[in-house]
Design a protein around this motif. Sequence first.
Motif, mmCIF file in Angstrom:
data_model
loop_
_atom_site.group_PDB
_atom_site.id
_atom_site.type_symbol
_atom_site.label_atom_id
_atom_site.label_comp_id
_atom_site.label_asym_id
_atom_site.label_seq_id
_atom_site.Cartn_x
_atom_site.Cartn_y
_atom_site.Cartn_z
ATOM 1 N N LYS A 9 -1.081 -5.681 13.057
ATOM 2 C CA LYS A 9 -0.990 -4.365 13.671
ATOM 3 C C LYS A 9 -1.778 -4.336 14.984
ATOM 4 O O LYS A 9 -2.492 -5.292 15.321
ATOM 5 N N TYR A 49 7.871 3.208 8.343
ATOM 6 C CA TYR A 49 6.983 3.939 7.437
ATOM 7 C C TYR A 49 7.675 5.125 6.761
ATOM 8 O O TYR A 49 6.999 6.056 6.298
ATOM 9 N N GLU A 51 8.852 5.736 3.913
ATOM 10 C CA GLU A 51 8.412 6.122 2.556
ATOM 11 C C GLU A 51 7.195 7.056 2.602
ATOM 12 O O GLU A 51 6.901 7.745 1.623
ATOM 13 N N HIS A 52 6.473 7.061 3.734
ATOM 14 C CA HIS A 52 5.249 7.863 3.834
ATOM 15 C C HIS A 52 5.452 9.168 4.614
ATOM 16 O O HIS A 52 4.480 9.829 4.960
ATOM 17 N N PHE A 57 -1.116 11.502 6.496
ATOM 18 C CA PHE A 57 -1.481 10.538 7.527
ATOM 19 C C PHE A 57 -0.284 9.966 8.273
ATOM 20 O O PHE A 57 -0.444 9.092 9.130
ATOM 21 N N LEU A 61 -0.184 7.393 11.537
ATOM 22 C CA LEU A 61 0.329 6.043 11.272
ATOM 23 C C LEU A 61 1.367 5.647 12.323
ATOM 24 O O LEU A 61 1.333 4.529 12.867
ATOM 25 N N ARG A 85 0.490 -10.052 -0.255
ATOM 26 C CA ARG A 85 -0.308 -8.859 -0.604
ATOM 27 C C ARG A 85 -1.695 -9.282 -1.085
ATOM 28 O O ARG A 85 -2.697 -8.676 -0.720
ATOM 29 N N THR A 91 -5.242 -1.852 0.260
ATOM 30 C CA THR A 91 -4.945 -0.992 1.413
ATOM 31 C C THR A 91 -6.242 -0.553 2.103
ATOM 32 O O THR A 91 -6.322 -0.576 3.339
ATOM 33 N N ARG A 102 -8.282 -8.225 4.775
ATOM 34 C CA ARG A 102 -8.880 -6.897 4.986
ATOM 35 C C ARG A 102 -10.331 -6.858 4.514
ATOM 36 O O ARG A 102 -11.170 -6.204 5.136
ATOM 37 N N ILE A 109 -9.465 2.288 6.476
ATOM 38 C CA ILE A 109 -8.088 2.304 5.959
ATOM 39 C C ILE A 109 -7.059 2.505 7.074
ATOM 40 O O ILE A 109 -5.937 2.009 6.995
ATOM 41 N N ASN A 112 -6.506 -1.343 9.193
ATOM 42 C CA ASN A 112 -6.585 -2.412 8.189
ATOM 43 C C ASN A 112 -5.819 -3.670 8.579
ATOM 44 O O ASN A 112 -5.464 -4.492 7.741
ATOM 45 N N GLY A 116 2.030 -5.874 4.968
ATOM 46 C CA GLY A 116 2.852 -6.809 4.197
ATOM 47 C C GLY A 116 3.757 -6.014 3.280
ATOM 48 O O GLY A 116 3.302 -5.052 2.647
HETATM 49 P P1 DAT Z 1 -0.294 -0.892 2.535
HETATM 50 O O1 DAT Z 1 -0.384 -1.075 4.032
HETATM 51 O O2 DAT Z 1 -1.435 -1.575 1.831
HETATM 52 O O3 DAT Z 1 1.049 -1.262 1.986
HETATM 53 P P2 DAT Z 1 0.528 1.865 2.168
HETATM 54 O O4 DAT Z 1 1.927 1.376 2.286
HETATM 55 O O5 DAT Z 1 0.181 2.713 0.986
HETATM 56 O O6 DAT Z 1 -0.520 0.655 2.236
HETATM 57 O O7 DAT Z 1 0.164 2.737 3.462
HETATM 58 C C1 DAT Z 1 0.604 2.305 4.734
HETATM 59 C C2 DAT Z 1 -0.533 2.443 5.691
HETATM 60 O O8 DAT Z 1 -0.890 3.813 5.804
HETATM 61 C C3 DAT Z 1 -1.812 1.721 5.272
HETATM 62 O O9 DAT Z 1 -1.823 0.369 5.667
HETATM 63 C C4 DAT Z 1 -2.858 2.522 5.968
HETATM 64 C C5 DAT Z 1 -2.287 3.939 5.974
HETATM 65 N N1 DAT Z 1 -2.820 4.720 4.856
HETATM 66 C C6 DAT Z 1 -2.492 4.573 3.548
HETATM 67 N N2 DAT Z 1 -3.154 5.453 2.785
HETATM 68 C C7 DAT Z 1 -3.920 6.170 3.644
HETATM 69 C C8 DAT Z 1 -4.843 7.237 3.487
HETATM 70 N N3 DAT Z 1 -5.118 7.750 2.293
HETATM 71 N N4 DAT Z 1 -5.451 7.715 4.592
HETATM 72 C C9 DAT Z 1 -5.188 7.216 5.813
HETATM 73 N N5 DAT Z 1 -4.312 6.207 6.038
HETATM 74 C C10 DAT Z 1 -3.702 5.695 4.972
#
Ligand code: DAT
Length: 150
Positions: A9, A49, A51-52, A57, A61, A85, A91, A102, A109, A112, A116
């Motif tokens: 990143k 991203y 799914e988020h 956040f 992101l 992973r 994470t 990490r 967080i 990081n 992956g």
């Molecule tokens: P990962 O990157 O370990 O697969 P993730 O898919 O749950 O984790 O989340 C994607 C990214 O979002 C992660 O690398 C950092 C950010 N993130 C995740 N949870 C967070 C949180 N609670 N607060 C702030 N950023 C977060």
Amino acid sequence: MERTLVLIKPDGVQRGLVGEVISRLERRGLKLVAMKLMQVDDALARQHYAEHVDRPFFADLVVFISSSPVVAMVWEADAAVEVVRNTMGQTNPASSPMGTIRGDLALDIGRNLVHGSDSLESAAREVALFFGHAEILDYQRNTDLWINEA
Ligand code: DAT
Ligand code: MG
């Protein structure tokens, strides 16, 4: 044989940790089959991203991943998703064990260092977002039989 997407990143590129991250994956034995330095735009960031999208956040992101170049890679191995992973750590870097990328190299967080894919399905989707078929190479390494028994 599995393939998984890894991103170094913007924080990893800016901090000069590209070689360190690649070196750890190489030394583990995974095979690098695609790689490029690229700028992620807003549209790709949102797809990557997706799914988020409902998480608090999400906006940060998307801004962060598109704030500066990333190194996008595809790595291949048996159980590549799990192995990457585990090599990355948790994470949250604060709860990542020493010996992980990490856990050794990050604190926050939101910084990081690496992405992956988290499942084979995510890997297929994410690899296709970042790479065309012709960019992913199939080749033999002379070391393959020294890394895998069969
Ligand atoms: P990962 O990157 O370990 O697969 P993730 O898919 O749950 O984790 O989340 C994607 C990214 O979002 C992660 O690398 C950092 C950010 N993130 C995740 N949870 C967070 C949180 N609670 N607060 C702030 N950023 C977060
Ligand atoms: Mg994830």
